[in-house]
Scaffold this active site. Structure first.
Site, PDB file in Angstrom:
ATOM      1  N   ASP A  69       1.036  -1.366  -0.162  1.00  0.00           N
ATOM      2  CA  ASP A  69       0.016  -0.140  -0.284  1.00  0.00           C
ATOM      3  C   ASP A  69       0.668   1.596   0.462  1.00  0.00           C
ATOM      4  O   ASP A  69       2.099   1.315   0.398  1.00  0.00           O
ATOM      5  CB  ASP A  69      -0.591   0.570   0.979  1.00  0.00           C
ATOM      6  CG  ASP A  69      -1.487   1.203   1.181  1.00  0.00           C
ATOM      7  OD1 ASP A  69      -1.970   1.772   0.526  1.00  0.00           O
ATOM      8  OD2 ASP A  69      -1.802   1.902   2.667  1.00  0.00           O
TER       9      ASP A  69
ATOM     10  N   ASP B 112       0.083   5.127   1.436  1.00  0.00           N
ATOM     11  CA  ASP B 112      -0.789   6.335   1.807  1.00  0.00           C
ATOM     12  C   ASP B 112      -0.407   5.414   3.266  1.00  0.00           C
ATOM     13  O   ASP B 112      -1.592   4.713   3.499  1.00  0.00           O
ATOM     14  CB  ASP B 112      -2.332   6.440   1.605  1.00  0.00           C
ATOM     15  CG  ASP B 112      -1.540   7.313   0.425  1.00  0.00           C
ATOM     16  OD1 ASP B 112      -1.360   7.900   0.349  1.00  0.00           O
ATOM     17  OD2 ASP B 112      -2.950   6.986   0.050  1.00  0.00           O
TER      18      ASP B 112
HETATM   19  C1  XBP Z   1      -5.341   6.335   0.171  1.00  0.00           C
HETATM   20  C2  XBP Z   1      -6.682   7.128   0.221  1.00  0.00           C
HETATM   21  C3  XBP Z   1      -6.419   8.205  -1.217  1.00  0.00           C
HETATM   22  C4  XBP Z   1      -5.436   9.461   0.169  1.00  0.00           C
HETATM   23  C5  XBP Z   1      -6.109  10.375  -1.350  1.00  0.00           C
HETATM   24  O1  XBP Z   1      -5.779   4.765   1.126  1.00  0.00           O
HETATM   25  O2  XBP Z   1      -7.855   6.662   0.536  1.00  0.00           O
HETATM   26  O3  XBP Z   1      -7.794   7.898  -1.209  1.00  0.00           O
HETATM   27  O4  XBP Z   1      -5.898   9.970   1.012  1.00  0.00           O
HETATM   28  O5  XBP Z   1      -5.541  10.225  -2.511  1.00  0.00           O
HETATM   29  P1  XBP Z   1      -5.037   3.785   1.382  1.00  0.00           P
HETATM   30  P2  XBP Z   1      -6.401  10.847  -4.018  1.00  0.00           P
HETATM   31  O6  XBP Z   1      -4.314   4.017   1.925  1.00  0.00           O
HETATM   32  O7  XBP Z   1      -5.571   2.269   2.018  1.00  0.00           O
HETATM   33  O8  XBP Z   1      -4.879   3.063  -0.507  1.00  0.00           O
HETATM   34  O9  XBP Z   1      -6.712  12.270  -2.964  1.00  0.00           O
HETATM   35  O10 XBP Z   1      -5.736  10.649  -4.850  1.00  0.00           O
HETATM   36  O11 XBP Z   1      -7.994   9.627  -4.200  1.00  0.00           O
HETATM   37 MG    MG Z   2      -3.016   2.833   3.704  1.00  0.00          MG
END
Ligand code: XBP
Ligand code: MG
Length: 252
Positions: free
Chosen positions: A9, A11
């Protein structure tokens, strides 16, 4: 059957992007659009229950009828500006990878493990983070980068992991996922992947039932990680390829 691939993953897992990068970029976009709200740290944490930035904003507006109700096109336009702000922050080198991430990526490649990414975030965000932290060649280190709207349903649905597995041509049993959140864990588990969690301040209260292990981070030799859930709970560790192979083999 040997472990063949690590699927990361982004973020929260590769870098702690949400509070000081995504949230800040959303607020810059809200300001540019002259919207009458901003997301403070707890509010943003609450809305992380919704994965995907456009989906997060839509849910927030649904729950706040006093604010202007934007069309899908307005949300898409604001989100485009948000992405531009986020990319500018990454290009300026404002966010490091989490402890142990670069070390583990290097060690995994030395051990001939395949690297891949499964994330709900926009591809431009992944690219700018990887380039700013690991250099211009960073993208080519990943066999597959599955990101954003490429699949119909974002995490906690399994779609993005299933997409990545298909691109890798591997069975879920040959891979290990690394995640930071409950939505990410549900997504990976729904794709039948064994999953290791490195939690963040935003996800530390979440339910990680079913994870192979839960840690505070991957750790570095001078600053080891703590195992928070799983067989060696309470112990310190520096997570390396051998560690991951061992944990993965317990369930394979
Ligand atoms: C990450 C997200 C993303 C980011 C923002 O979740 O939910 O939406 O917060 O990115 P994970 P965008 O780590 O579970 O993949 O604004 O580009 O959607
Ligand atoms: Mg995440």
């Amino acid at each position: 059957m040997p472990l063949r691939a690590l699927i990361f993953d982004v973020d929260g897992t590769l870098a702690d992007t949400e509070r000081d990068a995504h949230r800040v970029a959303f607020n810059q976009a809200f300001e540019m659009a002259e919207l009458p709200f901003r997301w403070d740290v707890p509010t943003y944490g609450h809305y992380l229950k919704v994965t995907g930035g456009k989906e997060r904003l839509r849910t927030f507006l649904n729950e706040h009828p006093q604010f202007p109700q934007l069309s899908d096109a307005d949300i898409a336009s604001i989100h485009k500006h948000k992405t531009a702000h986020y990319v500018a922050m990454m290009d300026a080198g404002l966010l490091p990878l989490r402890p142990g991430v670069e070390r583990l990526l290097n060690a995994a490649q030395d051990a001939s493990l395949i690297l891949a990414i499964a994330t709900t975030t926009t591809p431009a965000n992944v690219e700018s983070l990887l380039k700013s932290t690991l250099g211009t060649e960073a993208l080519s280190r990943f066999h597959t980068i599955g990101a954003g709207d490429i699949v119909p349903h974002k995490k906690p649905a399994p779609d993005i992991y299933q997409y990545v597995l298909q691109q890798l041509g591997l069975d879920a049993a040959e891979c290990l996922a690394l995640e930071d959140s409950e939505n990410g864990l549900r997504s990976a588990m729904a794709a039948e992947l064994a999953t290791v969690i490195t939690q963040t301040d935003y996800t530390e209260e979440q339910d990680f039932t079913g994870a192979l292990r839960v840690l505070d981070q991957l750790g570095e030799p001078h600053a080891p990680a703590q195992i928070l859930q799983g067989r060696e709970s309470g112990q310190s560790i520096v997570v390396d390829v051998d560690t991951l192979q061992q944990w993965w083999s317990e369930v394979r």
